[in-house]
Scaffold this motif. Structure first.
Motif, PDB file in Angstrom:
ATOM      1  N   ASP A  70       0.816  -1.220   0.000  1.00 49.31           N
ATOM      2  CA  ASP A  70       0.000   0.000   0.000  1.00 49.31           C
ATOM      3  C   ASP A  70       0.850   1.270   0.000  1.00 49.31           C
ATOM      4  O   ASP A  70       0.319   2.373   0.073  1.00 49.31           O
ATOM      5  CB  ASP A  70      -0.932   0.011   1.214  1.00 49.31           C
ATOM      6  CG  ASP A  70      -0.170   0.011   2.537  1.00 49.31           C
ATOM      7  OD1 ASP A  70       0.990  -0.449   2.541  1.00 49.31           O
ATOM      8  OD2 ASP A  70      -0.734   0.460   3.553  1.00 49.31           O
ATOM      9  N   GLN A 117      -4.347  10.685  -7.495  1.00 43.49           N
ATOM     10  CA  GLN A 117      -4.854   9.399  -7.958  1.00 43.49           C
ATOM     11  C   GLN A 117      -4.410   8.276  -7.036  1.00 43.49           C
ATOM     12  O   GLN A 117      -5.199   7.382  -6.705  1.00 43.49           O
ATOM     13  CB  GLN A 117      -4.369   9.134  -9.387  1.00 43.49           C
ATOM     14  CG  GLN A 117      -4.936   7.855 -10.000  1.00 43.49           C
ATOM     15  CD  GLN A 117      -6.450   7.842 -10.030  1.00 43.49           C
ATOM     16  OE1 GLN A 117      -7.081   8.730 -10.607  1.00 43.49           O
ATOM     17  NE2 GLN A 117      -7.068   6.842  -9.395  1.00 43.49           N
ATOM     18  N   HIS A 118      -3.147   8.327  -6.602  1.00 43.16           N
ATOM     19  CA  HIS A 118      -2.662   7.313  -5.664  1.00 43.16           C
ATOM     20  C   HIS A 118      -3.444   7.364  -4.353  1.00 43.16           C
ATOM     21  O   HIS A 118      -3.781   6.320  -3.772  1.00 43.16           O
ATOM     22  CB  HIS A 118      -1.172   7.511  -5.387  1.00 43.16           C
ATOM     23  CG  HIS A 118      -0.286   7.102  -6.533  1.00 43.16           C
ATOM     24  ND1 HIS A 118      -0.427   5.901  -7.193  1.00 43.16           N
ATOM     25  CD2 HIS A 118       0.764   7.743  -7.121  1.00 43.16           C
ATOM     26  CE1 HIS A 118       0.489   5.812  -8.143  1.00 43.16           C
ATOM     27  NE2 HIS A 118       1.213   6.917  -8.124  1.00 43.16           N
ATOM     28  N   ALA A 120      -6.514   8.378  -3.991  1.00 44.43           N
ATOM     29  CA  ALA A 120      -7.843   7.841  -4.262  1.00 44.43           C
ATOM     30  C   ALA A 120      -7.831   6.315  -4.295  1.00 44.43           C
ATOM     31  O   ALA A 120      -8.823   5.670  -3.963  1.00 44.43           O
ATOM     32  CB  ALA A 120      -8.365   8.393  -5.589  1.00 44.43           C
ATOM     33  N   ASP A 121      -6.682   5.758  -4.680  1.00 47.98           N
ATOM     34  CA  ASP A 121      -6.528   4.301  -4.733  1.00 47.98           C
ATOM     35  C   ASP A 121      -6.134   3.706  -3.381  1.00 47.98           C
ATOM     36  O   ASP A 121      -5.866   2.500  -3.283  1.00 47.98           O
ATOM     37  CB  ASP A 121      -5.477   3.916  -5.777  1.00 47.98           C
ATOM     38  CG  ASP A 121      -5.917   4.253  -7.194  1.00 47.98           C
ATOM     39  OD1 ASP A 121      -7.135   4.381  -7.420  1.00 47.98           O
ATOM     40  OD2 ASP A 121      -5.042   4.406  -8.068  1.00 47.98           O
ATOM     41  N   GLY A 122      -6.053   4.556  -2.360  1.00 46.72           N
ATOM     42  CA  GLY A 122      -5.696   4.072  -1.028  1.00 46.72           C
ATOM     43  C   GLY A 122      -4.218   3.844  -0.818  1.00 46.72           C
ATOM     44  O   GLY A 122      -3.815   3.109   0.091  1.00 46.72           O
ATOM     45  N   LYS A 123      -3.378   4.488  -1.641  1.00 48.41           N
ATOM     46  CA  LYS A 123      -1.937   4.322  -1.537  1.00 48.41           C
ATOM     47  C   LYS A 123      -1.311   5.542  -0.856  1.00 48.41           C
ATOM     48  O   LYS A 123      -1.738   6.684  -1.083  1.00 48.41           O
ATOM     49  CB  LYS A 123      -1.300   4.165  -2.925  1.00 48.41           C
ATOM     50  CG  LYS A 123      -1.912   3.065  -3.782  1.00 48.41           C
ATOM     51  CD  LYS A 123      -1.452   1.697  -3.337  1.00 48.41           C
ATOM     52  CE  LYS A 123      -1.920   0.617  -4.316  1.00 48.41           C
ATOM     53  NZ  LYS A 123      -1.506  -0.731  -3.885  1.00 48.41           N
TER      54      LYS A 123
END
Length: 281
Positions: A70, A117-118, A120-123
């Motif tokens: 993650d 974007q990362h 939003a992707d949970g990263k």
């Protein structure tokens, strides 16, 4: 060379940073715990400093290898870059393609979009800069601008600086006081204590495959620690040369005699004439 003679699989005292040999003494474990806590708490800026040879790069690489799926990392090993080059390097580490002609503001906007974007992707995304004392003042300001990338709830980019004590001096400059004020965690790596130096020798020898009795005599260990001042890189250099000296003489244990031969060839260590006086060799 001496591998078969001492029953080793690989050289135990290489000078190249090798995370597989990471030694978690009190100081390096403390630095690792600081990095992990800062990562989990989402703090924006972390600084790890230490003298040359104290293991900053090894620590950095070990930490990188411990990251979970993650976390996305960008690792800058050579920070002698001008601001636009630094942004390009960060973008490449994030697998983001930037036009070579984009100015700094456009590059920051592109990196910001990628970080959003990362998120939003949970990263989570971290930027690690090794040898950070080499950053120019302009590039340090660029690092500060990168730290501005955030949402109302969280930082989009956590920045971890690894550098020599000169980095602390650089951060005292009035023109980069804003960056200094944002550093949430500081940790200074110290040299190994004498008991830690002995454990460090054993740790590396065992990982390299050694299974015999104590390879370094007590006197050799004491001399090695004092001559190296507990600096891991110097310990490695002197230990390697001492093993070579013992191998050349067909000796199965390292004594002070072999250490003095190593010191003869190592100007970075303490004055050899002094050690010959105090040891009687």
């Amino acid at each position: 060379m001496y591998l078969e003679f001492f029953g080793l699989r690989e050289y135990p005292f290489g000078l190249t940073p090798d995370s597989s040999f990471f030694f978690a003494d009190e100081s390096r474990q403390g630095a690792l715990d600081t990095l992990r806590f800062a990562l989990e708490s989402g703090e924006g800026f972390i600084k790890i400093s230490g003298e040359v040879g104290t293991g900053k790069t090894t620590l950095c690489r070990y930490f990188l290898q411990s990251l979970g799926p993650d976390t996305i990392s960008a690792y800058i090993l050579n920070p002698q870059l001008e601001p636009r080059e630094l942004l390009q390097a960060v973008a490449r580490e994030l697998t983001l393609s930037l036009d070579q002609h984009e100015d700094g503001q456009q590059a920051l906007q592109a990196i910001n979009q990628a970080l959003l974007q990362h998120a939003a992707d949970g990263k989570r995304v971290i930027l690690l800069i090794d040898e950070a004392q080499a950053l120019s003042t302009a590039s340090l300001e660029t690092v500060r601008l990168l730290s501005n990338l955030e949402t109302e709830k969280r930082k989009l980019l956590q920045i971890m600086l690894f550098g020599q004590p000169e980095l602390d001096s650089r951060l005292e400059a009035p023109e980069i006081r804003q960056l200094r004020q944002r550093i949430a965690f500081n940790y200074t790596l110290r040299p190994l204590r004498q008991d830690e130096s002995g454990a460090y020798l054993e740790h590396r020898l065992r990982l390299a495959g050694y299974r015999g009795w104590a390879l370094f005599s007590p006197g050799a260990r004491r001399l090695l620690h004092r001559a190296s001042r507990g600096i891991p890189r110097l310990i490695n250099l002197l230990a390697h040369k001492a093993l070579l000296a013992a191998y050349g003489q067909g000796r199965r244990q390292i004594s002070r005699r072999e250490l003095l031969r190593a010191l003869d060839d190592t100007p970075q260590a303490f004055n050899v004439a002094f050690w010959r006086r105090v040891t009687g060799f």
